[in-house]
Design a protein around this motif. Structure first.
Motif, PDB file in Angstrom:
ATOM      1  N   ILE A   1       0.856  -1.192   0.000  1.00  0.00           N
ATOM      2  CA  ILE A   1       0.000   0.000   0.000  1.00  0.00           C
ATOM      3  C   ILE A   1       0.889   1.237   0.000  1.00  0.00           C
ATOM      4  O   ILE A   1       1.744   1.395   0.876  1.00  0.00           O
ATOM      5  CB  ILE A   1      -0.934   0.027   1.231  1.00  0.00           C
ATOM      6  CG1 ILE A   1      -1.817  -1.231   1.255  1.00  0.00           C
ATOM      7  CG2 ILE A   1      -1.788   1.285   1.225  1.00  0.00           C
ATOM      8  CD1 ILE A   1      -2.737  -1.317   2.458  1.00  0.00           C
ATOM      9  N   ARG A   2       0.685   2.091  -0.975  1.00  0.00           N
ATOM     10  CA  ARG A   2       1.491   3.311  -1.088  1.00  0.00           C
ATOM     11  C   ARG A   2       0.591   4.548  -1.085  1.00  0.00           C
ATOM     12  O   ARG A   2      -0.547   4.505  -1.563  1.00  0.00           O
ATOM     13  CB  ARG A   2       2.328   3.288  -2.373  1.00  0.00           C
ATOM     14  CG  ARG A   2       3.311   2.118  -2.439  1.00  0.00           C
ATOM     15  CD  ARG A   2       4.123   2.149  -3.727  1.00  0.00           C
ATOM     16  NE  ARG A   2       5.003   1.004  -3.823  1.00  0.00           N
ATOM     17  CZ  ARG A   2       6.201   0.938  -3.265  1.00  0.00           C
ATOM     18  NH1 ARG A   2       6.657   1.976  -2.572  1.00  0.00           N
ATOM     19  NH2 ARG A   2       6.950  -0.142  -3.397  1.00  0.00           N
TER      20      ARG A   2
ATOM     21  N   GLU B   1     -10.874  -5.324   0.422  1.00  0.00           N
ATOM     22  CA  GLU B   1     -11.673  -4.317  -0.283  1.00  0.00           C
ATOM     23  C   GLU B   1     -12.578  -3.558   0.689  1.00  0.00           C
ATOM     24  O   GLU B   1     -12.642  -2.317   0.669  1.00  0.00           O
ATOM     25  CB  GLU B   1     -12.515  -5.000  -1.365  1.00  0.00           C
ATOM     26  CG  GLU B   1     -13.343  -4.055  -2.217  1.00  0.00           C
ATOM     27  CD  GLU B   1     -12.498  -3.244  -3.186  1.00  0.00           C
ATOM     28  OE1 GLU B   1     -12.975  -2.177  -3.625  1.00  0.00           O
ATOM     29  OE2 GLU B   1     -11.366  -3.665  -3.491  1.00  0.00           O
ATOM     30  N   THR B   2     -13.268  -4.291   1.570  1.00  0.00           N
ATOM     31  CA  THR B   2     -14.167  -3.651   2.537  1.00  0.00           C
ATOM     32  C   THR B   2     -13.384  -2.810   3.540  1.00  0.00           C
ATOM     33  O   THR B   2     -13.802  -1.701   3.908  1.00  0.00           O
ATOM     34  CB  THR B   2     -14.987  -4.721   3.288  1.00  0.00           C
ATOM     35  OG1 THR B   2     -15.741  -5.484   2.338  1.00  0.00           O
ATOM     36  CG2 THR B   2     -15.938  -4.085   4.288  1.00  0.00           C
TER      37      THR B   2
ATOM     38  N   TYR C   1      -8.775   5.268  -3.430  1.00  0.00           N
ATOM     39  CA  TYR C   1      -7.689   4.325  -3.712  1.00  0.00           C
ATOM     40  C   TYR C   1      -7.976   3.585  -5.008  1.00  0.00           C
ATOM     41  O   TYR C   1      -9.107   3.562  -5.509  1.00  0.00           O
ATOM     42  CB  TYR C   1      -7.543   3.322  -2.559  1.00  0.00           C
ATOM     43  CG  TYR C   1      -8.744   2.421  -2.385  1.00  0.00           C
ATOM     44  CD1 TYR C   1      -8.804   1.188  -3.024  1.00  0.00           C
ATOM     45  CD2 TYR C   1      -9.836   2.818  -1.609  1.00  0.00           C
ATOM     46  CE1 TYR C   1      -9.917   0.369  -2.888  1.00  0.00           C
ATOM     47  CE2 TYR C   1     -10.949   2.007  -1.469  1.00  0.00           C
ATOM     48  CZ  TYR C   1     -10.980   0.784  -2.110  1.00  0.00           C
ATOM     49  OH  TYR C   1     -12.083  -0.022  -1.990  1.00  0.00           O
ATOM     50  N   GLU C   2      -6.939   2.969  -5.536  1.00  0.00           N
ATOM     51  CA  GLU C   2      -7.091   2.136  -6.726  1.00  0.00           C
ATOM     52  C   GLU C   2      -6.021   1.047  -6.719  1.00  0.00           C
ATOM     53  O   GLU C   2      -4.963   1.201  -6.085  1.00  0.00           O
ATOM     54  CB  GLU C   2      -6.964   2.970  -8.000  1.00  0.00           C
ATOM     55  CG  GLU C   2      -5.597   3.586  -8.202  1.00  0.00           C
ATOM     56  CD  GLU C   2      -5.496   4.407  -9.481  1.00  0.00           C
ATOM     57  OE1 GLU C   2      -4.360   4.651  -9.923  1.00  0.00           O
ATOM     58  OE2 GLU C   2      -6.553   4.800 -10.021  1.00  0.00           O
TER      59      GLU C   2
ATOM     60  N   LEU D   1      -2.775   1.990  -4.376  1.00  0.00           N
ATOM     61  CA  LEU D   1      -2.307   3.372  -4.358  1.00  0.00           C
ATOM     62  C   LEU D   1      -3.411   4.236  -3.774  1.00  0.00           C
ATOM     63  O   LEU D   1      -4.556   4.209  -4.235  1.00  0.00           O
ATOM     64  CB  LEU D   1      -1.965   3.852  -5.773  1.00  0.00           C
ATOM     65  CG  LEU D   1      -1.522   5.314  -5.881  1.00  0.00           C
ATOM     66  CD1 LEU D   1      -0.211   5.540  -5.133  1.00  0.00           C
ATOM     67  CD2 LEU D   1      -1.393   5.735  -7.340  1.00  0.00           C
ATOM     68  N   ILE D   2      -3.078   5.011  -2.739  1.00  0.00           N
ATOM     69  CA  ILE D   2      -4.051   5.881  -2.073  1.00  0.00           C
ATOM     70  C   ILE D   2      -3.793   7.324  -2.479  1.00  0.00           C
ATOM     71  O   ILE D   2      -2.655   7.788  -2.497  1.00  0.00           O
ATOM     72  CB  ILE D   2      -3.943   5.724  -0.538  1.00  0.00           C
ATOM     73  CG1 ILE D   2      -4.422   4.324  -0.136  1.00  0.00           C
ATOM     74  CG2 ILE D   2      -4.752   6.792   0.187  1.00  0.00           C
ATOM     75  CD1 ILE D   2      -4.317   4.030   1.339  1.00  0.00           C
ATOM     76  N   PHE D   3      -4.867   8.020  -2.823  1.00  0.00           N
ATOM     77  CA  PHE D   3      -4.738   9.426  -3.219  1.00  0.00           C
ATOM     78  C   PHE D   3      -5.974  10.184  -2.756  1.00  0.00           C
ATOM     79  O   PHE D   3      -6.931   9.619  -2.220  1.00  0.00           O
ATOM     80  CB  PHE D   3      -4.533   9.550  -4.737  1.00  0.00           C
ATOM     81  CG  PHE D   3      -5.568   8.832  -5.558  1.00  0.00           C
ATOM     82  CD1 PHE D   3      -6.702   9.483  -6.000  1.00  0.00           C
ATOM     83  CD2 PHE D   3      -5.399   7.486  -5.887  1.00  0.00           C
ATOM     84  CE1 PHE D   3      -7.659   8.824  -6.752  1.00  0.00           C
ATOM     85  CE2 PHE D   3      -6.346   6.818  -6.643  1.00  0.00           C
ATOM     86  CZ  PHE D   3      -7.479   7.484  -7.073  1.00  0.00           C
ATOM     87  N   LYS D   4      -5.966  11.488  -2.962  1.00  0.00           N
ATOM     88  CA  LYS D   4      -7.077  12.345  -2.529  1.00  0.00           C
ATOM     89  C   LYS D   4      -8.322  12.113  -3.372  1.00  0.00           C
ATOM     90  O   LYS D   4      -8.224  11.913  -4.573  1.00  0.00           O
ATOM     91  CB  LYS D   4      -6.666  13.819  -2.626  1.00  0.00           C
ATOM     92  CG  LYS D   4      -5.758  14.267  -1.494  1.00  0.00           C
ATOM     93  CD  LYS D   4      -6.530  14.402  -0.206  1.00  0.00           C
ATOM     94  CE  LYS D   4      -5.698  15.054   0.888  1.00  0.00           C
ATOM     95  NZ  LYS D   4      -6.418  15.150   2.165  1.00  0.00           N
TER      96      LYS D   4
END
Length: 404
Positions: free
Chosen positions: A355-356, A378-379, A392-393, A401-404
């Motif tokens: 996870i980044r 996923e949950t 995230y995606e 990948l986590i983003f705003k």
């Protein structure tokens, strides 16, 4: 007697294998041992002694060789003081006694070596390589458990029960009836409850393993842990319960009847013990004695102690909220004013997924709350996204990948 050991100490290829093991080197020496079975015990004793030396060089110095040979000599012989005057008949019986004591020590060393070899063989199965919980019996039979939460019970006399329904007979394949080691391996994303033959309960966390006898028959109830586990030890003052570590054999936790958590994942350079009930002793096996009282070796309920693998010392001992360290037993991840970086790191470890955080996400942003790890990845990510106001995606490499 020591000549047979010296040839290996003079072999850079052998020393390099012990200092820097790789799958290729393991394969070479395993083939060598299978072709030369009489060398098996000798090589195992050498591995033990060289590991204690912790050398990283391929060529040993003269002093290092002498130190190793001294260790080996101490393992298989017993020195006796020589009296100034003794009758021949007494000398004869004394010599017999020395031989018997020496033989007993050698047999004990041989027994210890066999157990260590048995454990080494069990460790060949990696946690990363499995997707279902795996129980490996002494006869090499493997039982795969699909459930995310599994229950394995050895407390009945001649059977083990899986998930309170499947019953399997336990057999001892050795003639001397010595305890045979079993192994429970829990893959990432799952956890398991194990009831040992004495009634003690072990909760194994995601990505962990426990090596244990199907039945405790010796004076010490001894198990080997890799990863994280919470122990509820059945009281037996005559037989201490000892947890040894796969990652660092110099450290162990000893208890009689108590509840405690041990975190010894390979990704950390430390071992964290948290005591919730009773009392435990932290033991330094390399010195063969308990730490001095000034280093606070005896833990009290509500305390955390951290053992540093490199320095081989207790570097921290303090009072903590034990729920924070043990809530995983119920599949709950508690975070109290933790950064997003720390939370995603713990989720990453449980599910074994990379996870980044993108540059636009503030990894230092702190959160308080809890997540249910009994849910799918996923949950869990969806719940985190709602709490932290993020999205995230999945990446092409199956990471997150986590983003705003």
């Amino acid at each position: 007697m020591l000549k047979g050991f010296s040839k290996y100490l003079d072999d850079p290829k052998f020393v390099d294998w012990i200092a820097h093991p790789t799958p290729e080197k393991n394969t070479y020496w395993e083939r060598y041992i299978s072709e030369n079975p009489k060398e098996r015990e000798k090589i195992h004793v050498l591995k033990e002694c060289l590991s204690m030396l912790r050398t990283k060089d391929e060529v040993l110095s003269r002093d290092e060789k002498e130190e190793i040979l001294d260790l080996i000599y101490q393992k298989v012989t017993v020195e006796q003081p020589k009296p100034r005057l003794i009758y021949l008949s007494i000398l004869k019986y004394a010599a017999i006694a020395v031989i018997l004591v020496g033989l007993g020590l050698y047999m004990n060393t041989e027994s210890t070596s066999k157990k260590a070899m048995e454990i080494d063989e069990l460790l060949q199965v990696g946690v990363d390589s499995i997707s279902t919980t795996k129980l490996v019996l002494a006869d090499a039979k493997e039982i795969h458990i699909e459930d995310k939460k599994s229950d394995v019970n050895y407390s009945t006399s001649a059977n083990l029960v899986i998930n309170q329904k499947d019953t399997i007979a336990i057999t001892n394949t050795t003639k001397d009836k010595k305890p045979e080691m079993n192994q429970l391996i829990v893959p990432f994303g799952k956890h398991s409850k194990l009831t040992l033959s004495d009634g003690s309960i072990v909760h194994l966390n995601s990505g962990s393993r426990l090596i244990f006898p199907a039945k405790f028959t010796e004076a010490i109830r001894e198990v080997y842990l890799g990863g994280e586990a919470f122990f509820e030890v059945e009281s037996d003052k005559e037989r201490p319960f000892v947890v040894k570590l796969v990652k660092d054999e110099t450290f162990s936790v000893e208890a009689v009847g108590t509840k405690f958590n041990v975190n010894s994942y390979d990704r950390h350079n430390s071992v964290t013990t948290v005591l919730t009930e009773g009392e435990v002793h932290l033991k330094d096996n390399s010195k063969n004695s308990f730490f001095s009282s000034s280093k606070k070796t005896i833990m009290k309920p509500g305390e955390l102690a951290e053992w540093n693998v490199t320095s081989q010392t207790v570097v921290a001992q303090k009072r903590v909220n034990t729920d924070y360290y043990t809530s995983w037993i119920d599949g709950i991840l508690i975070f109290n004013s933790e950064t997003l970086n720390e939370i995603t790191s713990r989720i990453s470890a449980f599910y074994n997924v990379d996870i980044r955080l993108s540059e636009e996400v503030d990894g230092a942003f702190k959160l308080t709350g809890k997540l249910d790890l009994n849910e799918s990845l996923e949950t869990t990510l969806k719940n985190l996204a709602i709490t932290a106001s993020i999205t995230y995606e999945k990446t092409e490499s199956n990471g997150i990948l986590i983003f705003k």
